[in-house]
Design a protein around this motif. Structure first.
Motif, PDB file in Angstrom:
ATOM      1  N   UNK A 207       6.128  -4.145   5.186  1.00 35.44           N
ATOM      2  CA  UNK A 207       6.311  -4.374   6.618  1.00 35.44           C
ATOM      3  C   UNK A 207       7.128  -5.618   6.891  1.00 35.44           C
ATOM      4  N   UNK A 208       7.787  -5.646   8.029  1.00 38.18           N
ATOM      5  CA  UNK A 208       8.572  -6.817   8.401  1.00 38.18           C
ATOM      6  C   UNK A 208       7.650  -7.998   8.679  1.00 38.18           C
ATOM      7  N   UNK A 209       8.145  -9.221   8.523  1.00 39.03           N
ATOM      8  CA  UNK A 209       7.317 -10.381   8.883  1.00 39.03           C
ATOM      9  C   UNK A 209       6.829 -10.321  10.327  1.00 39.03           C
ATOM     10  N   UNK A 210       7.671  -9.844  11.233  1.00 35.20           N
ATOM     11  CA  UNK A 210       7.266  -9.760  12.643  1.00 35.20           C
ATOM     12  C   UNK A 210       6.118  -8.779  12.829  1.00 35.20           C
ATOM     13  N   UNK A 211       6.159  -7.646  12.134  1.00 34.61           N
ATOM     14  CA  UNK A 211       5.081  -6.671  12.270  1.00 34.61           C
ATOM     15  C   UNK A 211       3.792  -7.195  11.673  1.00 34.61           C
ATOM     16  N   UNK A 212       3.880  -7.791  10.506  1.00 35.35           N
ATOM     17  CA  UNK A 212       2.652  -8.324   9.903  1.00 35.35           C
ATOM     18  C   UNK A 212       2.025  -9.393  10.790  1.00 35.35           C
ATOM     19  N   UNK A 213       2.858 -10.245  11.376  1.00 35.16           N
ATOM     20  CA  UNK A 213       2.332 -11.270  12.287  1.00 35.16           C
ATOM     21  C   UNK A 213       1.710 -10.640  13.523  1.00 35.16           C
ATOM     22  N   UNK A 214       2.321  -9.562  14.035  1.00 36.81           N
ATOM     23  CA  UNK A 214       1.780  -8.887  15.215  1.00 36.81           C
ATOM     24  C   UNK A 214       0.432  -8.240  14.918  1.00 36.81           C
ATOM     25  N   UNK A 215       0.268  -7.695  13.720  1.00 36.85           N
ATOM     26  CA  UNK A 215      -1.010  -7.095  13.332  1.00 36.85           C
ATOM     27  C   UNK A 215      -2.082  -8.166  13.248  1.00 36.85           C
ATOM     28  N   UNK A 216      -1.767  -9.275  12.617  1.00 37.68           N
ATOM     29  CA  UNK A 216      -2.728 -10.375  12.508  1.00 37.68           C
ATOM     30  C   UNK A 216      -3.129 -10.878  13.893  1.00 37.68           C
TER      31      UNK A 216
END
Length: 372
Positions: free
Chosen positions: A62-71
């Protein structure tokens, strides 16, 4: 893996009831499958459109932006504030994950996979794909030695059951005694209807009060299909134990299981906006408030169903007789036997029909009583 170990696809047996329902003068009201009928939110569609220059392969992790959004979503919506971006990975919808997770975790012959007594059938399918032993049980005391994977589904599909934090903690404790991985399927967690879940967040298996602050052996899956009408995007994710996430991700890389980059971009938009989620929940609430009293007036008992996307109902007769009764008034339901041996007198009714069609179903139910 023995594909011959799989049952026939169950929904094929519903075709005759669908044909009967379609013959109704005003057409079918299809409440059988929880496939969203409302529009995908414009902000999500705009995000997808902005990301269509996707010439390179996407990252499995996953993109860094997506992983951050999930967190951030876990902290904001689920009260799980301790996750890092190394503890999450996007998946190609949640059904793919449910079916493949036993294989991804190395479960196999001689191992037991536990899932709810009344359950979405893909838990059993995933166990059978790897020749593991499937066991339907809600009681941690029944979970045997040799159990490698335990599924908890809260809110439940089809029954809408919610596990309390205390019940989840007991399940985690037993999983740890057995050395098993425990996974929370929480895809309906935004859809609480009855007290206390109408005002209190539904507990997550990753909540610190459940795990004691230790995520070892604990995973959670969530889908954007229902909360954001993204079923056609195949947008979901897995979170929890960092070592397990790393191991699962490695296998997924080998298999080429990648969420398309435009979909990952759209997921960020969906996870970052709570307004559209509340709008969709109110649509489902309205439909539930229309359908539930009509069912009771027509002689149905509504069991559990305190949360989730379905009403789990019975007339106290064989489910296939109920399927026929409903089909004759143009309503198609989901047969309880699809969801386990304990469900032979229940049917599942989804809230995923348009509001006018749900009104039509309610009127047909009431007319069926008047015409007796």
């Amino acid at each position: 893996m023995s594909v011959g170990n799989l049952p026939d696809f169950p929904w094929d047996s519903v075709a005759p009831y669908a044909a009967t329902a379609r013959a109704h003068a005003d057409g079918i009201v299809d409440l059988s499958i929880g496939s969203p009928v409302d529009e995908t939110p414009p902000l999500v569609r705009a995000a997808l459109a902005a990301a269509t220059d996707a010439h390179a392969y996407p990252q499995t992790v996953g993109t860094p932006a997506l992983r951050a959004a999930i967190v951030d979503w876990f902290a904001r919506r689920r009260g799980v504030t301790h996750l890092t971006t190394d503890q999450v990975v996007p998946t190609v919808g949640s059904k793919e994950l449910v079916a493949l997770l036993p294989m991804l975790l190395g479960v196999g012959a001689g191992d037991t996979v536990v899932y709810p007594r009344v359950a979405y059938p893909t838990y059993e399918v995933g166990a059978r794909l790897v020749d593991a032993t499937p066991l339907a049980s809600d009681d941690p005391a029944e979970w045997p030695e040799g159990t490698r994977l335990i599924w908890v589904n809260s809110p439940g599909n089809p029954d809408g059951r919610v596990w309390t934090a205390e019940q989840l903690a007991a399940a985690v404790a037993r999983a740890r005694e057995l050395g098993a991985v425990i996974v929370g399927d929480e895809c309906y967690a935004e859809l609480g209807w009855e007290a206390p879940w109408d005002t209190t967040p539904i507990p997550s298996l990753l909540d610190a009060q459940v795990t004691g602050g230790d995520d070892t052996g604990v995973l959670v899956t969530y889908s954007l299909s229902k909360q954001s009408n993204l079923a056609g995007y195949r947008a979901a994710f897995l979170a929890g134990d960092e070592a397990l996430i790393a191991s699962v991700t490695t296998v997924r890389k080998h298999l080429g299981l990648m969420v398309p980059w435009p979909v990952q971009h759209a997921m960020v938009a969906a996870l970052s906006d709570d307004v559209h989620v509340q709008v969709q929940k109110e649509r489902y609430r309205e439909r539930r408030d229309i359908l539930l009293p009509a069912l009771r007036e027509a002689g149905f008992r509504v069991d559990q169903s305190e949360a989730g996307l379905y009403l789990w109902v019975t007339e106290g007769r064989d489910a296939w007789e109920t399927m026929q009764r409903l089909a004759e008034i143009g309503i198609l339901a989901g047969p309880g036997p699809f969801y386990g041996a304990d469900a032979v007198q229940h049917v599942r009714l989804s809230l995923t029909a348009t509001t006018p069609r749900v009104h039509a179903a309610a009127e047909r139910l009431r007319d069926s009583i008047r015409n007796l």
